[in-house]
Write an enzyme that holds these catalytic residues in place. Structure first.
Site, PDB file in Angstrom:
ATOM      1  CB  SER A  35     -41.838   9.854  24.425  1.00  0.00           C
ATOM      2  OG  SER A  35     -42.356   8.564  24.674  1.00  0.00           O
ATOM      3  CE  LYS A  36     -44.615  14.935  20.007  1.00  0.00           C
ATOM      4  NZ  LYS A  36     -44.064  15.532  18.788  1.00  0.00           N
TER       5      LYS A  36
END
Length: 475
Positions: free
Chosen positions: A246-247
């Site tokens: 994920s970012k």
RNA sequence: GGUCCCAUCGUCUAGCGGUUAGGACACCGGGUUUUCAUCCCGGCAACAGGGGUUCGAUUCCCCUUGGGAUCACCA
């Protein structure tokens, strides 16, 4: 058989990391291998999370990777528009169809009331289902409250092109929100309508949606839509392997990799082989081979961990496999600033020498700086060298003087340099490990460099001798 | 916790009843006239556990364990 149409439907909430790109890549491959179409649709119904410039960034990323789409927000087609916020009338139409058929109703509760239901269910250790609180006589929907789907709970079995046969019980189905109180549809509603309206045949998406599929199946039926082929991609996990990439978790923007000089070919190859292989021992695949060989059936069911070391290796392999001229064309912007005053022919010579040891283009400066400028004298390279530190400086100086004398007579062709270097081994009685190391360090002042004759040849006579002389003076 | 999905070397994976369980990355040796890298050779290293089914299970079934996803007026 109708033409295959796949889509990539990101929400413009940030950049694209390898996980997102993989979904796009696989959808693109499925379309391209069948001569079908690949569509980009922007799912921008959550105004609160929308990030300025994200759409442009997504488009730039797809472009950079060569994942061309046939229709999209900046490429109008017959099924447009391709931004959900521009399709509100369509959702309104289909919402009305559901209302008219008694399959949608206004949610009479406040957010707080729903939350209270939820907490009550949790307290009783029961799963929360809104439909247990479904109002008997809901008010007419005026668009200021959420519009909910009146579900028809039942169990489902359905095929997934990647996961195989899946199933879920009726408890997976609930009266989810179709249209939010702000008038925008939810993803759950909008994507079903859009995929239908846009004639999407294959819905390829991440694993996070799998739990919602029964709801979608129920909605397809209520709407009378034909169900597309569903394909669920397992997540790419972070390097620790304990959660989806994920970012938030620091996953890099694919454009960052490209900026560091990772080749598009390597990125595509690497991302495709995260969770897919053709069943042989082949590791390196060109874009054309991927289009030809890819199949959803051979996509791994388990999540794959993102291993940057493997990407590193693969990029090096791609750099080695391409023509020096090709790599040169892509190397603009990566050369050390000192290289600015050199011509293309010289840089090509340098590149040819470092190509096989380069892992990514941004390494160019550290690999080549001494070809363009004199590095400061660093006696530690000699004093710390395990072969050379056994010698007195005076001995080394004498060796270098002999080398210099011979090189002064050379025309600096590779052949002549090689001959002279070999002769020097004889006349000095030294091993290559000593003599060549010494000359290499003296002429480059770098901790490592390409092979000696090649390096001296490219450096040229004047520069090589000047540097050797400087080292002699320092010893 | 409910629901769903998954499970072969550290990592990515091949395998679809009978294999010395193969390859790649990483790592460790050795070689290629120096270094770094390339290349070549070699090494280390896996079927989560337990029950079945079967003449025979990594492979089929069940359970356990472990991991992941999801339970929003986000997508």
């Amino acid at each position: 058989m109708s033409v295959i149409r796949t889509r990539f439907a990101p929400s413009p909430t940030g950049y694209l990391h390898v996980g997102g790109i993989r979904t796009a890549l696989f959808a693109w491959l499925v379309a391209r291998q069948s001569g079908g179409q690949f569509i980009l649709r922007i799912e921008d119904t959550d105004r609160a999370r929308e990030v300025q410039g994200a759409e442009a960034h997504i488009i730039e990323s797809l472009r950079a990777l060569g994942l061309d789409y046939d229709e999209g927000p900046d490429l109008p087609g017959e099924y447009g528009p391709y931004r959900q916020t521009e399709r509100l009338d369509t959702y309104k139409t289909w919402a009305q169809v559901l209302i008219d058929s008694g399959r949608a109703y206004a949610d009479p509760y406040s957010a707080e009331e729903v939350q209270a239901f939820r907490e009550q269910a949790q307290k009783n250790k029961k799963p929360f289902l809104y439909r247990n609180h479904r109002p008997e006589n809901p008010p007419a929907w005026d668009g200021t409250t959420p519009l909910r789907f009146k579900s028809d709970p039942k169990s489902y079995e359905w095929p997934d092109a990647v996961m195989g046969d899946l199933h879920a019980g009726a408890e997976a189905i609930d009266d989810f929100i179709l249209v939010k109180s702000d008038g925008f549809p939810t993803y759950n509603f909008a994507h079903i309508v859009d995929d239908h309206e846009m004639a999407i045949t294959h819905v390829i998406r991440g694993q996070e949606f799998i739990a919602s599929v029964p709801n979608y199946l129920n909605l397809y039926e209520a709407l009378g839509f034909e169900r597309p082929v569903l394909a669920t991609m397992p997540h790419i996990l972070n390097e620790q392997g304990n959660k989806k990439l994920s970012k938030r978790d620091g996953a890099k923007d694919v454009l960052d990799y490209l900026r560091d000089g990772y080749l598009v070919e390597a990125m595509i190859n690497f991302i495709a082989s995260l969770g897919w292989n053709d069943g042989t021992t082949q590791e390196i695949f060109s874009r054309e081979e991927l289009i030809q060989k890819f199949s959803l059936e051979r996509v791994q069911k388990a999540g794959a961990r993102f291993d940057e070391q493997r990407l590193h290796w693969m990029n090096g392999a791609w750099i080695r496999s391409l023509d020096t001229g090709d790599i040169y064309a892509r190397s603009q912007g990566y050369w050390p600033s000192a290289a600015d005053s050199y011509d293309e022919a010289y840089k090509l010579q340098v590149l040819a020498l470092v190509q096989e040891r380069m892992k990514y283009l941004a390494e160019l400066p550290e690999l080549t700086s001494f070809f363009f400028e004199d590095l400061p004298l660093n006696m530690e390279l000699i004093d710390g060298n395990k072969q050379l530190k056994k010698f007195e400086h005076s001995e080394l100086r004498s060796l270098l003087e002999q080398a210099k004398a011979s090189l002064e007579e050379s025309d600096f062709s590779i052949e002549d340099l090689t001959t002279r270097l070999n002769q020097l081994l004889d006349t000095t009685g030294q091993k290559p490990g000593v003599l060549f190391s010494l000359i290499r360090i003296a002429s480059t002042q770098a901790p490592f460099s390409p092979s000696l004759a090649d390096t001296l040849h490219v450096l040229g006579k004047e520069r090589s001798l000047t540097r050797v002389h400087a080292t002699i003076e320092a010893l």
